[in-house]
Design a protein around this motif. Structure first.
Motif, mmCIF file in Angstrom:
data_model
loop_
_atom_site.group_PDB
_atom_site.id
_atom_site.type_symbol
_atom_site.label_atom_id
_atom_site.label_comp_id
_atom_site.label_asym_id
_atom_site.label_seq_id
_atom_site.Cartn_x
_atom_site.Cartn_y
_atom_site.Cartn_z
ATOM 1 N N TYR A 155 0.855 -1.194 0.000
ATOM 2 C CA TYR A 155 0.000 0.000 0.000
ATOM 3 C C TYR A 155 0.885 1.237 0.000
ATOM 4 O O TYR A 155 1.757 1.396 0.857
ATOM 5 C CB TYR A 155 -0.918 0.017 1.222
ATOM 6 N N MET A 156 0.666 2.130 -0.980
ATOM 7 C CA MET A 156 1.485 3.328 -1.145
ATOM 8 C C MET A 156 0.639 4.579 -0.896
ATOM 9 O O MET A 156 -0.513 4.654 -1.319
ATOM 10 C CB MET A 156 2.055 3.375 -2.569
ATOM 11 N N ALA A 157 1.215 5.561 -0.209
ATOM 12 C CA ALA A 157 0.522 6.818 0.068
ATOM 13 C C ALA A 157 1.448 7.984 -0.242
ATOM 14 O O ALA A 157 2.596 8.018 0.218
ATOM 15 C CB ALA A 157 0.061 6.874 1.520
ATOM 16 N N ILE A 158 0.922 8.922 -1.038
ATOM 17 C CA ILE A 158 1.684 10.108 -1.435
ATOM 18 C C ILE A 158 1.037 11.374 -0.895
ATOM 19 O O ILE A 158 1.702 12.266 -0.379
ATOM 20 C CB ILE A 158 1.810 10.175 -2.965
ATOM 21 N N THR A 214 6.323 16.298 0.987
ATOM 22 C CA THR A 214 6.712 16.434 2.389
ATOM 23 C C THR A 214 6.809 15.074 3.071
ATOM 24 O O THR A 214 7.734 14.832 3.838
ATOM 25 C CB THR A 214 5.708 17.314 3.137
ATOM 26 N N VAL A 215 5.859 14.192 2.784
ATOM 27 C CA VAL A 215 5.909 12.833 3.329
ATOM 28 C C VAL A 215 5.242 11.896 2.330
ATOM 29 O O VAL A 215 4.201 12.216 1.748
ATOM 30 C CB VAL A 215 5.230 12.745 4.716
ATOM 31 N N HIS A 216 5.863 10.764 2.101
ATOM 32 C CA HIS A 216 5.273 9.718 1.267
ATOM 33 C C HIS A 216 5.956 8.403 1.610
ATOM 34 O O HIS A 216 7.040 8.385 2.220
ATOM 35 C CB HIS A 216 5.416 10.029 -0.228
ATOM 36 N N GLY A 217 5.318 7.313 1.235
ATOM 37 C CA GLY A 217 5.921 6.024 1.543
ATOM 38 C C GLY A 217 4.957 4.860 1.412
ATOM 39 O O GLY A 217 3.993 4.919 0.647
ATOM 40 N N TRP A 218 5.212 3.828 2.206
ATOM 41 C CA TRP A 218 4.538 2.545 2.046
ATOM 42 C C TRP A 218 4.072 1.993 3.384
ATOM 43 O O TRP A 218 4.655 2.280 4.432
ATOM 44 C CB TRP A 218 5.490 1.535 1.410
ATOM 45 N N ILE A 219 3.028 1.151 3.308
ATOM 46 C CA ILE A 219 2.489 0.470 4.481
ATOM 47 C C ILE A 219 2.475 -1.030 4.232
ATOM 48 O O ILE A 219 2.013 -1.499 3.182
ATOM 49 C CB ILE A 219 1.055 0.951 4.806
ATOM 50 N N CYS A 220 3.012 -1.760 5.190
ATOM 51 C CA CYS A 220 2.850 -3.214 5.240
ATOM 52 C C CYS A 220 1.589 -3.482 6.048
ATOM 53 O O CYS A 220 1.535 -3.173 7.242
ATOM 54 C CB CYS A 220 4.075 -3.852 5.895
ATOM 55 N N GLY A 227 4.744 1.095 8.810
ATOM 56 C CA GLY A 227 4.881 2.118 7.788
ATOM 57 C C GLY A 227 6.331 2.525 7.598
ATOM 58 O O GLY A 227 7.104 2.603 8.563
ATOM 59 N N PHE A 228 6.699 2.769 6.336
ATOM 60 C CA PHE A 228 8.019 3.277 5.973
ATOM 61 C C PHE A 228 7.807 4.598 5.243
ATOM 62 O O PHE A 228 7.150 4.634 4.201
ATOM 63 C CB PHE A 228 8.761 2.288 5.080
ATOM 64 N N TRP A 229 8.389 5.690 5.753
ATOM 65 C CA TRP A 229 8.090 7.022 5.220
ATOM 66 C C TRP A 229 9.353 7.842 5.007
ATOM 67 O O TRP A 229 10.263 7.811 5.842
ATOM 68 C CB TRP A 229 7.162 7.783 6.174
ATOM 69 N N LEU A 230 9.370 8.577 3.907
ATOM 70 C CA LEU A 230 10.413 9.579 3.691
ATOM 71 C C LEU A 230 9.810 10.948 3.993
ATOM 72 O O LEU A 230 8.827 11.351 3.362
ATOM 73 C CB LEU A 230 10.912 9.537 2.250
ATOM 74 N N ILE A 231 10.378 11.649 4.957
ATOM 75 C CA ILE A 231 9.894 12.968 5.356
ATOM 76 C C ILE A 231 10.939 14.009 4.967
ATOM 77 O O ILE A 231 12.111 13.908 5.351
ATOM 78 C CB ILE A 231 9.611 13.015 6.867
ATOM 79 N N TRP A 304 -0.654 6.459 7.985
ATOM 80 C CA TRP A 304 -0.507 7.642 7.132
ATOM 81 C C TRP A 304 -0.782 8.911 7.932
ATOM 82 O O TRP A 304 -0.021 9.891 7.836
ATOM 83 C CB TRP A 304 -1.438 7.544 5.924
ATOM 84 N N GLN A 305 -1.833 8.905 8.722
ATOM 85 C CA GLN A 305 -2.138 10.081 9.535
ATOM 86 C C GLN A 305 -1.014 10.351 10.532
ATOM 87 O O GLN A 305 -0.635 11.510 10.766
ATOM 88 C CB GLN A 305 -3.469 9.882 10.270
#
Length: 633
Positions: A155-158, A214-220, A227-231, A304-305
């Motif tokens: 699952y990806m969130a941008i 500002t933040v995006h990444g992936w959820i297992c 969650g893995f996020w690049l901020i 994500w939140q």
């Protein structure tokens, strides 16, 4: 967890940072992130990849005899910079010497990795340096890349409205996917999971403007979810200003922090350093944030939140106090600029107009608008409030010009005087007044001046080439293959827009593209704007303003009332944005002012012919931002 002691372990060819929350393993002395252990998962990174293809800094460079060389940056020396109860900072450096000329990019590079006590993740930044006695070179791209485990992160969130379950990288392979017009776009014909069958996957469909990365990444989503996020807490080290578009996350699963790139701009955003030119720049820090759901809250999307909340914490903490490099400028060494921006356009309002939500920034001195092509130094941007007030904080010492542009008005503002920032300064500007280009009253206009073609008509995609995320989505333009729909909508004749009856939201195609004649040939297109005029002033000059949101190996020719006449204006060849192919609704901004003699106009119906004649490929064309026809002064 904050009570757990930081540990730094040197285990031969690797070094490990551990704060009791995350355990990060890096190759030594290369400085490649080979493992991230978190929340019971032994490695978040793709264990099927070679160690050098998991978490790394890279760049693409060129020189007098080198072009497009891809370089995964590997250090040759490892050093512990800080090792205390509160912080670990380690360095992986690579030095250049003349014996490497033509073989390696002429840069000294210092990659830093930082872990703080009680922090759920780690930071990374780098210092690039080119000495003046070194040879000329260019950098087409530099970034950080992380490759995550494909069996875990799906699952990806941008952004809030751009997130979804994603296909597997296997689905892009020849036995499962069909390559489309360019390698990045693949039609999924036999995916591992049938739900993705018939969709198009293309990493460019997930690009964002710098200001929104500002933040995006992936959820297992397996329990417990991770969650893995690049901020990215600041955009000061990114090139091209707030509207410059860059890649984010995409199928892999991959997450990127891009600092320099030519995407959506072309060569104009490739910095070229000459012989004798010294240069140094700090990229980052960026924060790799890790989170997980609790037993009480098993909704994976909560991650994500939480990541957004952490992003706000990082932004409020910028500039950071912890980086140990002297090249990273701390808060007390930076300056601030405060002011107010107004607009004066007597044809809109006799009084000054507050620059509502305008963009105001500091960048290297240059001409008005030069900031969007500036790609060597730092930029500092903010937005005005409803009254036009702005505050730019945390500016590195140096000399800058102040630039601005305001949605709703064409052109660029530049404050003429050089602004010198010194440590700790607060510079209060007087009211700044922008007078946008204007010769006379508006006779008619098409679009809204915001440097984007998003308000124009983006058609439904071919049902064969759908990305389900963008069905019934505001970003309709991100669907694949929309350029091909033009010839289907206008099979025999090109677009004709009638002022007063046409609606640009429905009747103005989002891009003036080429027309496909057969499988290998294309032809240019000529659009018409028809409008009525009365009481023409034959002795004076009318003005056509054409603001272009993007151009790709294109040319704009303007003719008045005669499609075969000599053009009253030609732009010549402009643009290398490639925004049409890469689903970007804008690239670099162009503004042209075309003089139209009153003698060329007639009482009653007039026609402007806008021709884009260049036609070697389907991706050549123009995206308009705004068109306005003005009466004489």
């Amino acid at each position: 967890m904050s009570s757990v002691k930081l540990q730094l372990q040197d285990i031969g060819n690797h070094v490990v940072m551990d704060n009791g929350i995350a355990r990060v393993t890096l190759s030594k002395p290369g400085g490649i992130v080979t493992g991230i252990e978190y929340n019971g998962i032994d490695n978040l990174l793709e264990v099927l990849n070679e160690e050098s293809n998991r978490g790394y800094w890279d760049l693409v460079w060129g020189g007098p005899e080198t072009a497009g060389a891809f370089d995964v940056i590997k250090g040759t020396k490892f050093e512990v910079i800080v090792e205390t109860e509160e912080q670990i900072e380690i360095s992986f450096t690579r030095k250049w010497d003349p014996s490497q000329e033509g073989k390696a990019v002429p840069l000294n590079i210092d990659k830093r990795f930082v872990m703080l006590r009680g922090s759920s993740g780690f930071y990374t930044y780098a210092i690039y340096e080119h000495l003046k006695e070194w040879p000329a070179f260019s950098i087409a791209e530099t970034r950080i890349a992380f490759k995550l485990r494909k069996e875990k992160f799906h699952y990806m969130a941008i952004t809030d409205d751009r997130q979804r379950f994603m296909p597997l990288p296997d689905d892009r392979l020849p036995d499962r996917g069909q390559a489309l017009a360019y390698p990045e776009a693949v039609l999924l014909v036999n995916p591992v999971e049938p739900q993705f069958k018939g969709e198009v996957d293309d990493k460019y469909q997930y690009s964002c403007e710098n200001k929104d990365i500002t933040v995006h990444g992936w959820i297992c989503t397996e329990q417990p979810s991770v969650g893995f996020w690049l901020i990215t807490p600041s955009h000061e080290y990114r090139t091209g200003g707030p509207q410059k578009q860059n890649l984010t996350s995409h199928v892999g699963p991959t997450s990127l922090a891009v600092f320099m790139s030519a995407h959506y701009t072309g060569e104009d955003l490739v910095p070229k350093f000459t012989d004798g030119e010294a240069w140094k720049k700090v990229f980052g820090p960026v924060f790799v944030y890790l989170n997980s759901s609790t037993d009480d809250d098993n909704d994976p999307l909560w991650l994500w939140q939480d990541a957004k909340s952490q992003m706000n914490v990082e932004v409020e903490s910028w500039p950071y106090s912890f980086p140990a490099s002297d090249d990273y400028v701390k808060a007390e060494q930076r300056g601030n600029v405060v002011g107010r921006l107004l607009v004066q356009d007597r044809y809109v309002d006799k009084d000054f107009i507050a620059a509502n939500r305008g963009y105001v920034g500091l960048a290297l001195p240059g001409a008005a608008g030069s900031w969007q092509r500036e790609c060597k130094d730092y930029q500092f941007w903010t937005r005005t409030d409803e009254e036009g007030f702005f505050y730019i904080n945390g500016v590195r010492p140096g000399q800058y010009n102040l630039y601005a542009w305001i949605p709703g008005f064409i052109g660029d503002y530049k404050y003429d005087d050089i602004i010198t920032i010194t440590p700790g300064c607060y510079m209060y500007m007087e009211d700044l007044v922008y007078q946008p280009p204007r010769n006379g009253a508006t006779l008619w206009e098409i679009g809204f001046p915001d440097r984007s073609a998003a308000e124009f008509y983006a058609p439904d995609p071919n049902p064969k080439y759908i990305n389900k995320l963008y069905q019934n989505h505001p970003d309709r333009f991100r669907q694949y293959g929309l350029w091909e729909r033009y010839a289907e909508l206008y099979p025999d004749k090109d677009l004709v827009y009638v002022v007063g009856s046409s609606d640009y939201r429905k009747d103005w195609f989002y891009a003036q593209v080429t027309r496909k004649k057969d499988s290998k040939t294309y032809q240019g297109t000529t659009w018409q704007i028809k409008f009525e005029l009365k009481n023409i002033d034959k002795d004076h000059t009318y003005t056509l303003r054409v603001a272009i949101a993007s151009a790709t190996f294109a040319e704009l020719q303007v003719r008045v009332n005669d499609a075969n006449a000599t053009p009253v204006f030609t732009s010549g060849l402009i643009g290398r944005d490639n925004s049409i192919a890469r689903h970007g609704i804008h690239g670099l901004y162009w503004l042209f002012s075309v003089e139209v003699a009153g003698s060329k106009l007639v009482e009653g119906e007039n026609t402007l012919f806008l021709t884009q004649p260049r036609s070697i490929s389907p991706f050549q064309g123009i995206m308009y931002d705004y068109i306005r026809f003005e009466a004489p002064n």
